[in-house]
Motif scaffolding. Structure first.
Motif, PDB file in Angstrom:
ATOM      1  N   LYS A   4      68.983 -35.395 -28.291  1.00 59.38           N
ATOM      2  CA  LYS A   4      68.898 -34.750 -26.969  1.00 59.38           C
ATOM      3  C   LYS A   4      69.866 -35.804 -26.167  1.00 59.38           C
ATOM      4  CE  LYS A   4      65.221 -37.087 -26.500  1.00 59.38           C
ATOM      5  NZ  LYS A   4      63.607 -37.493 -25.571  1.00 59.38           N
ATOM      6  N   TYR A   5      70.692 -36.615 -27.128  1.00 57.07           N
ATOM      7  CA  TYR A   5      71.640 -36.934 -26.286  1.00 57.07           C
ATOM      8  C   TYR A   5      72.881 -36.934 -27.090  1.00 57.07           C
ATOM      9  CZ  TYR A   5      68.427 -39.920 -24.991  1.00 57.07           C
ATOM     10  OH  TYR A   5      66.876 -40.466 -24.133  1.00 57.07           O
ATOM     11  N   GLY A   6      73.011 -35.956 -28.218  1.00 56.73           N
ATOM     12  CA  GLY A   6      74.956 -35.618 -28.320  1.00 56.73           C
ATOM     13  C   GLY A   6      74.866 -36.572 -29.424  1.00 56.73           C
ATOM     14  N   GLY A   7      73.985 -37.562 -29.845  1.00 57.71           N
ATOM     15  CA  GLY A   7      74.726 -38.196 -30.625  1.00 57.71           C
ATOM     16  C   GLY A   7      73.916 -39.568 -31.275  1.00 57.71           C
TER      17      GLY A   7
ATOM     18  N   ASP B  89      77.650 -31.852 -35.898  1.00 56.66           N
ATOM     19  CA  ASP B  89      77.386 -32.143 -34.794  1.00 56.66           C
ATOM     20  C   ASP B  89      77.765 -31.714 -33.982  1.00 56.66           C
ATOM     21  OD1 ASP B  89      75.366 -33.335 -36.159  1.00 56.66           O
ATOM     22  OD2 ASP B  89      75.799 -35.337 -36.440  1.00 56.66           O
ATOM     23  N   LYS B  90      79.787 -32.629 -33.319  1.00 61.08           N
ATOM     24  CA  LYS B  90      80.689 -32.122 -32.317  1.00 61.08           C
ATOM     25  C   LYS B  90      80.774 -30.405 -31.915  1.00 61.08           C
ATOM     26  CE  LYS B  90      82.967 -36.107 -32.396  1.00 61.08           C
ATOM     27  NZ  LYS B  90      84.467 -36.947 -32.451  1.00 61.08           N
ATOM     28  N   ILE B  91      81.148 -30.006 -33.302  1.00 62.02           N
ATOM     29  CA  ILE B  91      80.673 -28.703 -33.050  1.00 62.02           C
ATOM     30  C   ILE B  91      79.996 -27.419 -33.095  1.00 62.02           C
ATOM     31  CG2 ILE B  91      81.441 -26.241 -34.059  1.00 62.02           C
ATOM     32  CD1 ILE B  91      83.670 -28.257 -35.277  1.00 62.02           C
ATOM     33  N   ALA B  92      78.322 -28.113 -33.584  1.00 61.65           N
ATOM     34  CA  ALA B  92      77.449 -27.511 -33.160  1.00 61.65           C
ATOM     35  C   ALA B  92      76.904 -27.251 -31.719  1.00 61.65           C
ATOM     36  CB  ALA B  92      76.329 -27.700 -33.756  1.00 61.65           C
ATOM     37  N   ARG B  93      77.024 -28.994 -30.982  1.00 58.93           N
ATOM     38  CA  ARG B  93      76.611 -29.111 -29.422  1.00 58.93           C
ATOM     39  C   ARG B  93      78.037 -28.163 -29.072  1.00 58.93           C
ATOM     40  NH1 ARG B  93      76.262 -34.293 -31.632  1.00 58.93           N
ATOM     41  NH2 ARG B  93      78.638 -35.033 -30.284  1.00 58.93           N
TER      42      ARG B  93
ATOM     43  N   SER C  63      69.905 -30.695 -37.307  1.00 60.05           N
ATOM     44  CA  SER C  63      71.098 -31.278 -37.386  1.00 60.05           C
ATOM     45  C   SER C  63      72.580 -30.056 -36.980  1.00 60.05           C
ATOM     46  CB  SER C  63      71.273 -31.811 -38.216  1.00 60.05           C
ATOM     47  OG  SER C  63      71.561 -31.419 -39.635  1.00 60.05           O
ATOM     48  N   GLY C  64      73.704 -31.187 -36.637  1.00 60.40           N
ATOM     49  CA  GLY C  64      74.831 -29.480 -36.206  1.00 60.40           C
ATOM     50  C   GLY C  64      75.090 -28.918 -37.176  1.00 60.40           C
ATOM     51  N   GLY C  65      74.861 -29.735 -38.591  1.00 63.74           N
ATOM     52  CA  GLY C  65      75.321 -28.916 -40.509  1.00 63.74           C
ATOM     53  C   GLY C  65      74.106 -28.334 -40.357  1.00 63.74           C
ATOM     54  N   GLN C  66      72.684 -27.942 -40.348  1.00 62.07           N
ATOM     55  CA  GLN C  66      72.489 -27.133 -40.192  1.00 62.07           C
ATOM     56  C   GLN C  66      72.155 -26.295 -40.499  1.00 62.07           C
ATOM     57  OE1 GLN C  66      68.651 -30.128 -40.017  1.00 62.07           O
ATOM     58  NE2 GLN C  66      68.160 -30.574 -41.902  1.00 62.07           N
ATOM     59  N   ALA C  67      72.719 -26.725 -38.667  1.00 65.13           N
ATOM     60  CA  ALA C  67      72.398 -25.336 -37.330  1.00 65.13           C
ATOM     61  C   ALA C  67      73.286 -24.460 -37.959  1.00 65.13           C
ATOM     62  CB  ALA C  67      72.434 -25.376 -36.287  1.00 65.13           C
TER      63      ALA C  67
ATOM     64  N   THR D 132      87.918 -25.704 -31.685  1.00 68.41           N
ATOM     65  CA  THR D 132      87.547 -25.540 -30.356  1.00 68.41           C
ATOM     66  C   THR D 132      88.451 -24.586 -29.721  1.00 68.41           C
ATOM     67  OG1 THR D 132      87.153 -28.212 -30.491  1.00 68.41           O
ATOM     68  CG2 THR D 132      87.672 -27.470 -28.304  1.00 68.41           C
ATOM     69  N   ARG D 133      89.930 -24.584 -29.799  1.00 63.20           N
ATOM     70  CA  ARG D 133      90.203 -23.355 -28.793  1.00 63.20           C
ATOM     71  C   ARG D 133      90.277 -21.849 -29.405  1.00 63.20           C
ATOM     72  NH1 ARG D 133      94.089 -27.098 -31.603  1.00 63.20           N
ATOM     73  NH2 ARG D 133      95.048 -25.200 -33.379  1.00 63.20           N
ATOM     74  N   MET D 134      89.495 -22.094 -30.464  1.00 68.76           N
ATOM     75  CA  MET D 134      89.231 -20.454 -30.616  1.00 68.76           C
ATOM     76  C   MET D 134      88.022 -20.270 -29.855  1.00 68.76           C
ATOM     77  SD  MET D 134      89.259 -20.188 -34.739  1.00 68.76           S
ATOM     78  CE  MET D 134      90.710 -20.261 -35.788  1.00 68.76           C
TER      79      MET D 134
END
Length: 418
Positions: A60-63, A189-193, A207-211, A249-251
């Motif tokens: 919920k808190y992004g990390g 995790d960061k990219i999934a968010r 989790s970000g990796g699973q997603a 991120t640019r993409m």
């Protein structure tokens, strides 16, 4: 007479094995955001285990929020330990030692496990076994595959680490390569968010990796986006993922403008983005693994009979990346070994097993443990990274074309390169 001697030897062996099995090690893990505990006998049989995961709370808190993680460990550790003991049918007096993660990890989390482990040892008069978290990850595979002998190659990929090392024995490791910036799990995790995958119900509890892995499995053109493989000019085995993060991120920014995506909407090309990213990450990791293997063979660091690559850590649960690594292993005659998925992530079993190995070898067991403390950072072993750079190995990269083609629809296959 010979028959009777054989029977006597078998009886003695059975008595010895039975006596060994009556030794029990409790393992406690609190290095990050999972409170884990397990109880093993000396054969590696799991007599009891319990795990309290904080994933959904921190999601919920992004990390991970260290003070919150510490509070949750404090609230749950006694429950988790007691549940493990209850499952085993044993009592604390039956234990031979308590093994606890003391390095490396989040200091506020490590403190809870170390203090509770020492408390149990004081109350029940048991020795204390401090455990190095990454070494425990590396050695867990030996619990399931008894044919893994030292030395062997280790790839640890997680939310906090990425490294290649040779496990020479349970204590001594040679570090071949390490992450120079962000870890792969942290980046995913960061990219999934950033991709807002949590806005879709099927990804909300992942989790970000699973997603990202799930999204990538739905890609119709994994080669739609052109990612640049990191560190091609560096002839070492180090890892870097921050550049990959900047690329995607640019993409994402470009795609959001192109498709006029609303703040709460998910990109229509999200699946291809995830697949392209994971392909590039896989290639990067495969390059570092291949150079490590070639350096090992050049310097005879691992005998031919021990050509095993153990892959562990949370990111090892990802089924996308190991497919590429398997191709590299096949090319060089290495056997790829991954512990069961639930034991790739942080857990009490791997800590208890490392305690078992130390108990059997009589290494790192402390009756006077008051001066043992936690370490936020702790190298896994002696670094030979500079030696690898000086070797200046020019590798002809193993082609991953067959793996990539399996992901691509027919009309995009002609663009596949190794």
């Amino acid at each position: 007479m010979l028959c009777m001697n054989n029977i006597s030897k078998r009886i003695e062996k059975f008595k010895f094995m039975s006596q060994c099995c009556r030794h029990f090690i409790l393992g406690i893990e609190t290095s990050c955001d999972d409170t884990g505990c397990a109880l093993l006998d000396l054969n590696g049989n799991i007599l009891g285990e319990s795990l309290n995961s904080q994933q959904l709370i921190h999601l919920k808190y992004g990390g991970i929020i260290p003070p919150l993680a510490q509070d949750l460990h404090r609230n749950n550790i006694e429950l988790v330990v007691n549940e493990t003991i209850k499952q085993s049918g044993l009592n604390f007096k039956d234990l031979n030692a308590v093994a606890t993660t003391t390095e490396p990890g989040l200091p506020m989390s490590l403190l809870i496990g170390m203090k509770y482990g020492k408390h149990l040892c004081r109350v029940h008069k048991k020795p204390f076994i401090p455990i190095h978290h990454m070494k425990a990850h590396a050695l867990t595979a030996r619990m399931f595959d008894k044919n893994i002998e030292f030395p062997f190659l280790v790839l640890l990929v997680s939310g906090g680490h990425c490294l290649l090392a040779i496990a020479q024995n349970m204590e001594d490791f040679l570090l071949l390569g390490t992450g120079i910036d962000n870890s792969p799990g942290e980046i995913m995790d960061k990219i999934a968010r950033r991709l807002k995958l949590r806005n879709l119900i099927e990804y909300s509890a992942l989790s970000g990796g699973q997603a990202m892995e799930l999204a990538a499995s739905k890609a119709d053109d994994p080669l739609q986006f052109n990612f640049v493989i990191p560190m091609l000019q560096y002839k070492n085995c180090n890892f870097s993922f921050s550049g990959l993060n900047n690329q995607i991120t640019r993409m994402i920014n470009s795609e959001e403008k192109l498709h006029n995506v609303a703040p709460d909407e998910v990109l229509p090309t999200v699946n291809n983005l995830c697949a392209g990213f994971l392909l590039c990450m896989t290639r990067h990791i495969c390059h570092r693994v291949q150079r490590a293997i070639e350096y090992i063979e050049l310097n005879n660091l691992i005998p031919p009979a021990n050509k095993i690559l153990v892959m562990s850590g949370g990111v090892a649960c990802n089924n996308f990346i190991p497919k590429g690594i398997q191709i590299v292993c096949d090319e060089f005659g290495y056997k790829l070994v991954r512990p069961p998925p639930k034991l790739c992530t942080d857990n009490g079993v791997m800590i208890a097993w490392n305690g078992v190995e130390r108990w059997k070898a009589n290494v790192g067991i402390y009756h006077d443990f008051e001066n043992i403390n936690i370490k936020h950072t702790s190298p896994i072993g002696k670094s030979i990274i500079d030696d690898i750079s000086k070797a200046n190995l020019k590798c002809k990269w193993v082609k991953l074309g067959s793996f990539i083609k399996s992901l691509c629809k027919k009309e995009s296959r002609e663009r596949v390169v190794g």
